[in-house]
Design an enzyme around this catalytic site. Structure first.
Site, PDB file in Angstrom:
ATOM      1  CB  CYS A  94      53.024   8.942  63.532  1.00 27.84           C
ATOM      2  SG  CYS A  94      51.420   8.295  64.043  1.00 27.84           S
ATOM      3  CB  CYS A  97      49.146  13.019  65.951  1.00 28.84           C
ATOM      4  SG  CYS A  97      49.472  11.644  67.074  1.00 28.84           S
ATOM      5  CG  ASP A 503      63.966  45.073  40.663  1.00 21.75           C
ATOM      6  OD1 ASP A 503      63.648  45.629  39.601  1.00 21.75           O
ATOM      7  OD2 ASP A 503      64.238  45.691  41.702  1.00 21.75           O
TER       8      ASP A 503
END
Length: 800
Positions: A94, A97, A503
């Site tokens: 979870c 950690c 572009d």
């Protein structure tokens, strides 16, 4: 006192420190005893990293740290991981950690960033190779109780498959135990009129007890182990309330069974374990499928190639390792084989399958002189290929490396979920103690069931796991459709973008001129003039020359040959065709042979190329950079979503305005240098805009890096110039349309998951604390909530 001092507990792992005076570490300003040099090194590493708070907030001891493991880890220093790598970390549960691992690795000298994704179990680390080595990172993780190794898709996929099978066995046993326990529990529930005597009820209870034992000791072992490891690390995660709930309910039921009074919840326990394992299996299956996508990329790379060492002389093809290929080598690619490295076709025509690289389902015809990317599959005829890059630098290899990086960063919602999830369990445990204390005073009989119900009802899964699961599912879908999101903030930022900047050349247009019209100005018709022009340009590599040759070939005209050709740089070409002298090029250049002034020029947005002979004007060729067919619909879709579309291009103003007019873009600017584009984007951002930039990834590097989110047209070698957050691997802008749809769906699903998680916990936890929910209802609610958010996240793999 001497005995106590001699056998003091290790401050790090809690084991007996036989000689506590030998190994000591200063933590929080006080010397602490350690049992061995391994624990001393682990504690010193945590203290040196400034993480002393770890010891103050932990609720259990850490795992004993083993010393002397560096030699084996130093082998990873020889793998060529040069300052940027992905590691697989085992034992993640979870957000707690995540907190410890990210901070411990980030504290290492030379580490620039460390980002851990709990859903994919991958840790992305960037470091300065002069000050840090891979073994230092792995040793630091080993020191705090986590096993890690450089990410390998095959190894990771095999590990997930083993975990899936083991989980499936536990799920089967839990389901069997649940059904059997229910058979004994239901008659007890139905016998409310006193028809079942005490002995029979006790027999049913003991049978349920024996059938529940496998569920608690074997099936629930992953949750017990995860909770124990979390507590030893001092950062309780979401397995802690689950394990405490199961153990508390089992212990309370066993006590009631022995005493012969009170409630038993063996049916609730087995059902809870079964539903939890079902939810965990869905989660693991999602991770396994995400890992399989990358594993497929790695497996696609061929291990060998057929080298033609003496080409162009006739020779036998030699089978060599693909890793030995170098630029300039000539290889044979037989039908059915994957191309080992990027190159240019020398001989042969064939069709190639680019599904793996771009997501395209249709094959593409290709012939001599054309680029063939590594990873493409030859599906028709054998071709000879001159290698342009090594296998390690091929398009497929670059795609694999980028895919490994994908998903390591975290969008804002995921970071918020990590922060909230890290504190959720601690707050829950405090609340459970408070609930138990309250009911112990108010109604002792309800204290134990209420405390169990609070533990069981809580659902931190959506906060700590469902968000990254949603992102993983969305990114997996994008990759299947030719969109490689290198950074997951792509989805979140694209959805929030207020302005989209394009572009022109190579982005909204195809990037290669096409003949729009051949206007005859003399006695020779347009087709005849086109044959002459193609003959004059037969040896030219100029894009305009290629467009004229392609148009002549498409018309099926007889090929003419030109002689005495003279190329004038920036002007045009002069030569002799069928005994007559011609010039092809700019109006001023052709006028030197044709005489007089050129007739009226080309229409708006077209480039005029003139053809003239001695004393006469023959033709005008109007060439345009054709729009991509999907561009108009894409621009309309963006505008319909309320986004402002801009066109910034280095081309002439007239050509830019013509394209903008055809697309319905109001703000179009030509003659924009790269710095001008970057300045324009920064000006928009200064005004509060969130800017998405779409460019070709080569001359737009600066503005792609400066935009809030950027997309590169990543065809062929352009991957090597990647400066964008996302690469559009397929032909054209169709992948961008998919990214827009997925971004909207992903944002919606994440909001739904987080909203549901907050709403569920705000309702379920108070209801459990007040005694309105008993343990078995809490179990159903918690597991149903977990399954709901995971299934909701997996819907992203099937976005309409």
């Amino acid at each position: 006192m001497n005995a106590i001092s001699e056998f003091a507990a290790c401050y790090h792992c809690g084991q007996a420190a036989v000689d506590g005076a030998r190994w000591r570490v200063s933590i929080g300003g006080a010397p602490r005893s350690m049992c061995c040099p391994g624990c001393a090194a682990a504690a010193q590493a945590i203290a040196d990293a400034g993480l002393d708070d770890y010891y103050g907030s932990r609720t259990g001891y850490a795992a004993p740290a083993a010393a002397g493991e560096a030699p084996e880890l130093k082998l990873y220093d020889e793998m060529g991981l040069n300052g940027d790598a992905v590691f697989t970390v085992e034992g993640l549960r979870c957000a707690a950690c995540v907190w410890l691992i990210e901070r411990r690795v980030a504290a290492l000298p030379g580490v620039q960033s460390a980002l851990l994704n709990v859903a994919t179990e991958r840790l992305h680390v960037r470091w300065d190779a002069a000050n840090c080595r891979p073994s230092d990172i792995l040793l630091a993780l080993r020191a705090i109780g986590y096993t890690a190794y450089p990410y390998d898709a095959t190894r990771h996929g095999a590990q997930l498959e083993r975990a899936r099978k083991a989980l499936l066995r536990r799920l089967f046993v839990a389901g069997l135990a649940m059904m059997q326990v229910m058979m004994y529990a239901v008659p007890v529930y139905l016998a409310t009129d006193g028809t079942m005597d005490a002995d029979m009820k006790a027999l049913m209870g003991w049978a349920s007890f024996l059938l529940t034992l496998p569920a608690v000791t074997y099936c629930a072992w992953p949750f017990m182990r995860g909770a124990w490891l979390d507590l030893r690390r001092g950062l309780p995660g979401m397995d802690v309330p689950v394990a405490l709930g199961i153990l508390a309910a089992f212990a309370g039921s066993a006590v009631s069974l022995v005493r012969g009074e009170g409630e038993v919840w063996f049916d609730s326990i087995t059902m809870f374990v079964f539903l939890l394992l079902g939810s965990r299996w869905l989660e693991l299956d999602a991770r396994r499928k995400a890992a399989r996508a990358l594993e497929g990329l790695q497996h696609a790379a061929p291990a060998t190639a057929l080298l033609l060492a003496a080409w162009p002389a006739p020779c036998e093809a030699e089978t060599v390792a693909a890793s030995r290929l170098r630029p300039g080598d000539v290889i044979l690619v037989p039908p059915g084989q994957t191309v080992a490295a990027d190159g240019v076709i020398l001989e042969g025509r064939t069709e190639i399958d680019l599904a793996l690289l771009t997501g395209e389902s249709r094959t593409r015809a290709i012939g001599p002189g054309e680029q063939l990317p590594g990873g493409a599959v030859n599906v028709a005829q054998a071709v000879t290929l001159r290698v342009a890059s090594s296998a390690a630098d091929s398009t497929l290899a670059l795609l694999v490396r980028l895919s490994q990086r994908a998903g390591q960063d975290k969008p804002r919602l995921a970071r918020w979920a990590d922060r909230v999830g890290a504190w959720f369990v601690l707050v829950l445990l405090v609340l459970t103690v408070a609930v138990f204390a309250f009911w112990r005073v108010a109604d002792p009989a309800r204290a134990w069931p209420a405390a169990i119900a609070v533990l069981v009802a809580s659902c931190p899964c959506a906060l700590s796991l469902a968000t990254p699961t949603a992102l993983a599912a969305a990114l997996e879908r994008l990759l299947r459709h030719g969109v490689l999101a290198v950074k997951p903030h792509v989805l979140e930022t694209l959805e929030r973008a207020t302005h989209v900047v394009f572009d022109k050349t190579g982005t909204l247009t195809r990037g290669r001129p096409e003949l729009r019209e051949a206007v005859a100005l003399g006695m020779v018709d347009g087709a005849g003039c086109l044959r002459i022009a193609a003959a004059l340009e037969a040896g030219s590599a100029h894009p305009l020359a290629a467009a004229l040759r392609e148009a002549a070939a498409a018309s099926g005209a007889i090929t003419l040959k030109a002689q005495d050709i003279d190329n004038v740089v920036g002007q045009g070409v002069e030569g002799e065709v069928a005994g007559l002298r011609y010039r092809l090029g700019s109006a001023a250049f052709v006028a030197g042979l044709a005489g007089g002034l050129a007739p009226p020029g080309a229409g708006a947005g077209a480039t005029a190329v003139w053809l003239g002979g001695s004393g006469r004007w023959l033709a005008r060729f109007d060439l345009v950079d054709a729009l991509r067919p999907e561009a108009p619909a894409l621009v309309r879709a963006l505008q319909a979503k309320g986004k402002t579309v801009l066109l910034l291009s280095g081309d002439d103003e007239d050509a830019v305005r013509a394209v903008a007019a055809r697309l319905g873009i109001r703000d179009a600017r030509g003659r924009q240098l790269p710095q001008d584009k970057l300045d324009a984007v920064r000006a928009l951002q200064a005004g509060g805009a969130v800017v998405a930039m779409v460019g070709d990834g080569i001359n737009d590097a600066a503005v792609l890096g400066g935009a809030d989110v950027s997309f590169a047209m990543g065809q062929g070698a352009q991957l090597a110039q990647l400066h964008a957050d996302c690469v559009l691997l397929g032909e054209g802008l169709a992948p961008l349309e998919e990214a827009i749809r997925t971004a909207s769906a992903c944002a919606r699903v994440i909001r739904q998951n987080l909203g549901w998680a907050m709403l569920y916990n705000l309702v379920a936890i108070p209801a459990a604390a007040s005694g309105l929910l008993n343990p078995w209802l809490s179990a159903i609610g918690m597991t149903a909530s977990s399954a709901l958010v995971v299934l909701n996240a997996l819907r992203l793999r099937r976005v309409d």
